[in-house]
Design a protein around this motif. Structure first.
Motif, PDB file in Angstrom:
ATOM      1  N   ASP A 284       0.849  -1.181   0.000  1.00 59.16           N
ATOM      2  CA  ASP A 284       0.000   0.000   0.000  1.00 59.16           C
ATOM      3  C   ASP A 284       0.889   1.236   0.000  1.00 59.16           C
ATOM      4  O   ASP A 284       2.122   1.129  -0.003  1.00 59.16           O
ATOM      5  CB  ASP A 284      -0.943  -0.015   1.199  1.00 59.16           C
ATOM      6  N   PRO A 286       1.625   3.604   2.313  1.00 59.64           N
ATOM      7  CA  PRO A 286       2.609   3.746   3.401  1.00 59.64           C
ATOM      8  C   PRO A 286       3.797   2.807   3.256  1.00 59.64           C
ATOM      9  O   PRO A 286       4.952   3.199   3.477  1.00 59.64           O
ATOM     10  CB  PRO A 286       1.790   3.454   4.658  1.00 59.64           C
ATOM     11  N   VAL A 308       3.629   8.020   9.523  1.00 60.26           N
ATOM     12  CA  VAL A 308       2.243   7.942   9.066  1.00 60.26           C
ATOM     13  C   VAL A 308       1.335   8.350  10.214  1.00 60.26           C
ATOM     14  O   VAL A 308       1.489   7.854  11.338  1.00 60.26           O
ATOM     15  CB  VAL A 308       1.876   6.526   8.581  1.00 60.26           C
ATOM     16  N   VAL A 312      -4.981   4.411   8.246  1.00 58.82           N
ATOM     17  CA  VAL A 312      -4.616   4.059   6.868  1.00 58.82           C
ATOM     18  C   VAL A 312      -5.836   3.486   6.148  1.00 58.82           C
ATOM     19  O   VAL A 312      -6.519   2.606   6.672  1.00 58.82           O
ATOM     20  CB  VAL A 312      -3.450   3.071   6.858  1.00 58.82           C
ATOM     21  N   TYR A 349      -3.430  10.799   6.975  1.00 57.04           N
ATOM     22  CA  TYR A 349      -4.799  10.497   6.556  1.00 57.04           C
ATOM     23  C   TYR A 349      -5.757  11.337   7.405  1.00 57.04           C
ATOM     24  O   TYR A 349      -5.794  11.215   8.626  1.00 57.04           O
ATOM     25  CB  TYR A 349      -5.109   9.013   6.747  1.00 57.04           C
TER      26      TYR A 349
END
Length: 417
Positions: A284, A286, A308, A312, A349
């Motif tokens: 993905d 990340p 991050v 997610v 996010y």
């Protein structure tokens, strides 16, 4: 094509031949009823002369009518003379009202609108006198009473049918105006459709040219982000290999150069086919960014951290590829220009939005001094902005000489379907 006649054509035939037919029928009935109505020899001679006059008048009008417009002075003369002859004939024998009744039918063709009711009332008086009994003039009080009642009846019918005729004429006029306006609107619509067809063709051509230009920009940006960065890394590794005397370290640099070459070749093929980057095939966003940052730090020797924040979520391929390319370009710019010792990449996010921040502690620069997009400055910051705008996002840059650089990309959080 059908062979039937129209209503207008049938009325035209009646206006031409109807008076002859009605006069013949009336004359026959007058001859047969001469004894019944007490018609004298003098009345018979007078009626015969009037019949000849009526036929002569009709022949004249039959030749004149095609040459003059409706409701012309000649038409008025014809209507007045015919009405007077019909009145005189009914004075001789009431059965001549069969001929007089024609005045009801063609008054609209012969008289102007302001005289139509007067003409109809004259015909109504003739019809009432012929139907009151005893001939004309009425011989007794009873005949006068019958004449008055019949004249009132005929006058009422004249007024009623006159109003109906006026309404019908008004409705016909409105319909004619509506049809004319519709014809004009159709003409304007046809003209607009022709213009729209030309504009449509022009728009198609412009859209095609815009699509070609957009695809060229995409390929140019992809080549810059894959081949150019890969070649830069390969050159750096080869220079490092040639500048060291340690065979093991030189081999390590050569292996990295070969790996970069293979990776760049694969990315170039994927760019031409407009596929997502290889890093996003197995990870993905990340995960792909984390590996990209790690490899970049190993290759450049700059300390780099990846963070991050938020929950997610799976992203649409185009959004993920855009953020990954922006991160790669930002890190490549840091390696080429910043002379940084530390760098940080943060992926956040948020509710309906995803942001990517790339910071370094390098030498920085003056954003106002950058060359315009498409100039000699290549596809760096301009390419990142173009990528973000393609997916309704934006890129901002904060930098000052000696204070480092921060690149921030904000894109809508479009989830993978």
């Amino acid at each position: 094509m059908g062979g039937g006649t129209t209503v207008e054509q049938r009325w035209g035939q009646f206006y031409r031949y109807g008076p002859y037919t009605l006069l013949c029928v009336a004359s026959l009935m007058a001859v047969l009823s001469a004894g019944l109505v007490g018609m004298s020899r003098g009345d018979g001679y007078a009626a015969g002369a009037l019949v000849v006059a009526a036929c002569t008048l009709q022949v004249w009008w039959g030749r004149t009518r095609p040459k003059v417009p409706a409701r012309s002075p000649a038409a008025r003369v014809y209507y007045v003379l015919r009405t007077l002859i019909a009145f005189a004939l009914c004075w001789c024998n009431p059965f001549f009202s069969i001929y007089a009744i024609v005045g009801y039918f063609d008054v609209g063709e012969l008289l102007p609108r302001r005289l139509m009711r007067a003409g109809l009332l004259c015909t109504a008086a003739t019809m009432a006198g012929s139907q009151s009994g005893g001939g004309m003039p009425p011989a007794s009080l009873t005949n006068w009473a019958a004449f008055g009642a019949l004249f009132a009846l005929h006058s009422s019918l004249v007024l009623v049918f006159g109003n109906l005729s006026d309404r019908e004429a008004e409705r016909t006029r409105h319909q004619s105006e509506t049809i004319t306006e519709l014809e004009r609107a159709n003409s304007r619509l046809a003209q607009a459709l022709e213009e729209n067809a030309g504009l449509h063709a022009q728009l198609l051509l412009q859209a095609r040219e815009a699509g070609v230009a957009d695809e060229r920009r995409r390929l140019a940006a992809e080549i810059h982000d894959t081949l150019a960065q890969g070649l830069t890394g390969i050159i750096a590794q080869l220079q490092a290999a040639t500048s060291t005397a340690d065979p093991a370290l030189a081999g390590e640099h050569l292996d990295r150069a070969a790996g970069l070459a293979r990776h760049s070749l694969g990315e170039a093929r994927r760019s031409v086919q407009n596929l997502v980057p290889a890093a996003l095939e197995h990870d993905d966003l990340p995960g792909a960014l984390g590996k990209t940052v790690t490899r970049w730090a190993e290759r450049t020797g700059v300390r780099a951290e990846f963070t991050v924040t938020g929950s997610v979520e799976p992203l649409h391929d185009e959004v993920g590829a855009t953020l990954l390319r922006i991160a790669q370009e930002s890190l490549a710019n840091t390696a080429r220009h910043a002379s940084a010792t530390r760098a940080g990449v943060t992926l956040s996010y948020m509710d309906g939005e995803i942001t990517l921040d790339v910071r370094d502690d390098g030498c920085g620069f003056d954003p106002a001094a950058l060359p315009p997009p498409g100039g000699t400055g290549g596809f760096g910051l301009g390419g990142m902005r173009a990528r973000a705008e393609r997916v309704a996002g934006r890129v901002t840059v904060e930098a000052e000489p000696g204070l480092g650089t921060a690149v921030s990309a904000r894109l809508p959080l479009v989830r993978r379907v």
